[in-house]
Scaffold this motif. Structure first.
Motif, PDB file in Angstrom:
ATOM      1  N   ALA A   1      30.237  53.994  33.489  1.00  0.00           N
ATOM      2  CA  ALA A   1      31.010  52.798  33.524  1.00  0.00           C
ATOM      3  C   ALA A   1      30.209  51.497  33.449  1.00  0.00           C
ATOM      4  CB  ALA A   1      31.790  52.890  34.817  1.00  0.00           C
ATOM      5  N   ASP A   2      28.979  51.424  34.322  1.00  0.00           N
ATOM      6  CA  ASP A   2      28.157  50.294  34.298  1.00  0.00           C
ATOM      7  C   ASP A   2      27.540  50.064  32.891  1.00  0.00           C
ATOM      8  OD1 ASP A   2      28.845  50.001  36.746  1.00  0.00           O
ATOM      9  OD2 ASP A   2      27.001  50.482  37.809  1.00  0.00           O
TER      10      ASP A   2
ATOM     11  N   THR B   1      19.405  53.317  32.047  1.00  0.00           N
ATOM     12  CA  THR B   1      19.178  53.222  33.347  1.00  0.00           C
ATOM     13  C   THR B   1      17.840  54.072  33.691  1.00  0.00           C
ATOM     14  OG1 THR B   1      20.465  55.253  33.937  1.00  0.00           O
ATOM     15  CG2 THR B   1      21.818  53.189  33.760  1.00  0.00           C
TER      16      THR B   1
ATOM     17  N   ALA C   1      23.733  58.198  43.558  1.00  0.00           N
ATOM     18  CA  ALA C   1      24.688  57.155  42.547  1.00  0.00           C
ATOM     19  C   ALA C   1      25.374  58.417  42.093  1.00  0.00           C
ATOM     20  CB  ALA C   1      23.870  56.702  41.424  1.00  0.00           C
ATOM     21  N   THR C   2      26.599  57.780  41.459  1.00  0.00           N
ATOM     22  CA  THR C   2      27.823  58.891  40.748  1.00  0.00           C
ATOM     23  C   THR C   2      27.588  58.854  39.313  1.00  0.00           C
ATOM     24  OG1 THR C   2      29.509  57.282  40.687  1.00  0.00           O
ATOM     25  CG2 THR C   2      29.365  58.462  42.691  1.00  0.00           C
TER      26      THR C   2
ATOM     27  N   ASP D   1      26.290  64.457  39.846  1.00  0.00           N
ATOM     28  CA  ASP D   1      25.922  63.116  40.423  1.00  0.00           C
ATOM     29  C   ASP D   1      24.367  63.312  40.791  1.00  0.00           C
ATOM     30  OD1 ASP D   1      28.393  62.401  39.973  1.00  0.00           O
ATOM     31  OD2 ASP D   1      29.109  62.564  42.106  1.00  0.00           O
TER      32      ASP D   1
ATOM     33  N   GLN E   1      29.880  58.870  37.242  1.00  0.00           N
ATOM     34  CA  GLN E   1      30.869  58.009  36.747  1.00  0.00           C
ATOM     35  C   GLN E   1      30.550  56.487  37.006  1.00  0.00           C
ATOM     36  OE1 GLN E   1      33.990  58.264  39.674  1.00  0.00           O
ATOM     37  NE2 GLN E   1      35.361  56.637  38.720  1.00  0.00           N
ATOM     38  N   ARG E   2      29.813  56.119  37.965  1.00  0.00           N
ATOM     39  CA  ARG E   2      29.436  54.823  38.077  1.00  0.00           C
ATOM     40  C   ARG E   2      28.536  54.279  36.991  1.00  0.00           C
ATOM     41  NH1 ARG E   2      32.340  51.522  39.790  1.00  0.00           N
ATOM     42  NH2 ARG E   2      31.762  50.270  38.252  1.00  0.00           N
ATOM     43  N   LEU E   3      27.314  55.321  36.740  1.00  0.00           N
ATOM     44  CA  LEU E   3      26.302  54.985  35.926  1.00  0.00           C
ATOM     45  C   LEU E   3      26.890  54.725  34.266  1.00  0.00           C
ATOM     46  CD1 LEU E   3      23.581  57.454  36.743  1.00  0.00           C
ATOM     47  CD2 LEU E   3      23.529  55.069  36.926  1.00  0.00           C
TER      48      LEU E   3
ATOM     49  N   SER F   1      32.944  53.351  28.302  1.00  0.00           N
ATOM     50  CA  SER F   1      34.279  53.731  28.650  1.00  0.00           C
ATOM     51  C   SER F   1      34.785  53.943  27.189  1.00  0.00           C
ATOM     52  CB  SER F   1      35.070  52.332  29.103  1.00  0.00           C
ATOM     53  OG  SER F   1      34.375  51.908  30.200  1.00  0.00           O
TER      54      SER F   1
ATOM     55  N   ARG G   1      39.071  57.979  34.464  1.00  0.00           N
ATOM     56  CA  ARG G   1      37.981  58.379  35.339  1.00  0.00           C
ATOM     57  C   ARG G   1      36.971  58.653  34.504  1.00  0.00           C
ATOM     58  NH1 ARG G   1      35.369  62.508  38.962  1.00  0.00           N
ATOM     59  NH2 ARG G   1      35.018  61.363  40.601  1.00  0.00           N
ATOM     60  N   GLN G   2      35.746  57.862  34.204  1.00  0.00           N
ATOM     61  CA  GLN G   2      34.883  58.036  33.372  1.00  0.00           C
ATOM     62  C   GLN G   2      33.849  59.003  33.536  1.00  0.00           C
ATOM     63  OE1 GLN G   2      34.166  56.235  30.860  1.00  0.00           O
ATOM     64  NE2 GLN G   2      36.195  55.324  30.967  1.00  0.00           N
TER      65      GLN G   2
END
Ligand SMILES: Cc1cc2nc3c(=O)[nH]c(=O)nc-3n(C[C@H](O)[C@H](O)[C@H](O)COP(=O)(O)OP(=O)(O)OC[C@H]3O[C@@H](n4cnc5c(N)ncnc54)[C@H](O)[C@@H]3O)c2cc1C
Length: 295
Positions: A236-237, A284, A229-230, A225, A232-234, A241, A254-255
């Motif tokens: 998914a955003d 990003t 941020a995580t 991570d 996973q979040r980056l 997926s 769980r991405q």
């Protein structure tokens, strides 16, 4: 590497062209040219000393939960620390000492049973003490380095010495302990009420079980991570997926979790990891660092 003649003192320990598949969570990858599971500390020290003399840098296998082995395998010596003697636990006052091969989950439950707090957030992280120290394993904002007072290491030339917390240089999912053999470590913990501690540990266990995909064992956490941020979040955003490459994909539940199926190769995993890194960087500006050790 040209073929090596091991001396009698360790020759009985060496297995040739041994598959690493049963030893790693992802269950893929090539064999180790030489593989050994020493049954005692003395055998381990002798093996490392001999390997050094033969010009071989050994690699240590812990629980195999953070390893991706290439199809070409390891053209060298892999040492597995599964022997009971290499995973012993002892408590003295508020300090717990664990062998490098001890399962992290055993260490955590042993500490809690002894009324010592500080390790319980690490419950559920697969693998061994050695693997956790090398990657400074962390969960719920607590890392193993923060409670480690000293680490006993076996250097490549067979010398045993203790180093303090500062010398181990623990940082975010990193330490400088790689490339040596971790024989044991001592953790400085806090005396605590056993019943309250057990309750806290059980709560953490329930939360953790809800986070990781159930019923899958061929999985890995490929990324660290980044700050603030995580992974996973980056992921998914930016809509990655379900991204897949051959038999490797990101878990639909769980991405951040890499999942492999029966057709997967290590190459699929490496390509997938690279594609994700490229996309995340492009979209990003974050350069995701890999957590998985590639052999
Ligand atoms: C489902 C799942 C959940 C996970 N959750 C977390 C989590 O919450 N937090 C987290 O931080 N990680 C997590 N991980 C990653 C992984 O479990 C940790 O990195 C773990 O600490 C690796 O330990 P291991 O014994 O399996 O190491 P291995 O995979 O066997 O090895 C990893 C590295 O450590 C080295 N190593 C292992 N033992 C020794 C030793 N005795 N001496 C020297 N070097 C050694 C190896 O050579 C290799 O370079 C998770 C992994 C999975 C699959």
């Amino acid at each position: 590497m040209s073929s090596v003649q091991f001396p009698d003192s360790v020759a009985h320990l060496i297995q040739y062209d041994q598959s690493l598949i049963p030893h790693v969570w992802l269950g893929i990858g090539g064999p180790a040219r030489y593989f050994a599971e020493p049954s005692s500390r003395q055998e381990l020290i002798e093996l490392v000393r001999v390997a050094h003399g033969l010009g071989i840098q050994p690699r240590v296998l812990g629980g195999g939960s953070n390893l991706l082995v290439r199809e070409s395998g390891v053209d060298g010596l892999v040492i597995s620390l599964t022997a009971a003697e290499l995973g012993q636990l002892s408590v003295s006052g508020d300090r717990l000492t664990a062998g490098g091969g001890a399962k992290l989950s055993h260490v955590v439950t042993h500490a809690v049973g002894a009324g010592l707090s500080g390790l319980e957030s690490l419950l559920g992280i697969p693998g061994t003490v050695g693997g956790a120290l090398v990657g400074n394993a962390a969960a719920v904002g607590r890392d193993i380095g923060s409670v480690t007072s000293k680490v006993e290491i076996l250097s490549p030339d067979g010398q045993v010495r203790w180093i303090g917390n500062e010398e181990a240089q623990f940082s975010h999912r990193r330490s400088n302990l790689g490339g040596q053999v971790i024989l044991s470590a001592t953790f400085q913990l806090q005396p605590s009420d056993v019943a309250a501690l057990t309750k806290r540990m059980q709560k953490m266990w329930i939360v953790r079980n809800a986070v990781y995909p159930q019923g899958r064992s061929r999985i890995a956490l490929p990324f660290v991570d980044p700050d603030g941020a995580t992974a996973q979040r980056l992921i998914a955003d930016i809509g990655l997926s379900g991204i897949s490459e051959g038999g490797a994909s990101l878990s639909p539940e769980r991405q951040g979790v890499l999942v492999v199926n029966d057709r997967a190769t290590s190459d699929d995993c490496l390509k997938l990891i690279e594609r994700i890194r490229e996309q995340v960087l492009l979209q990003t500006g974050v350069d995701l660092q890999t957590n998985l050790q590639i052999w």
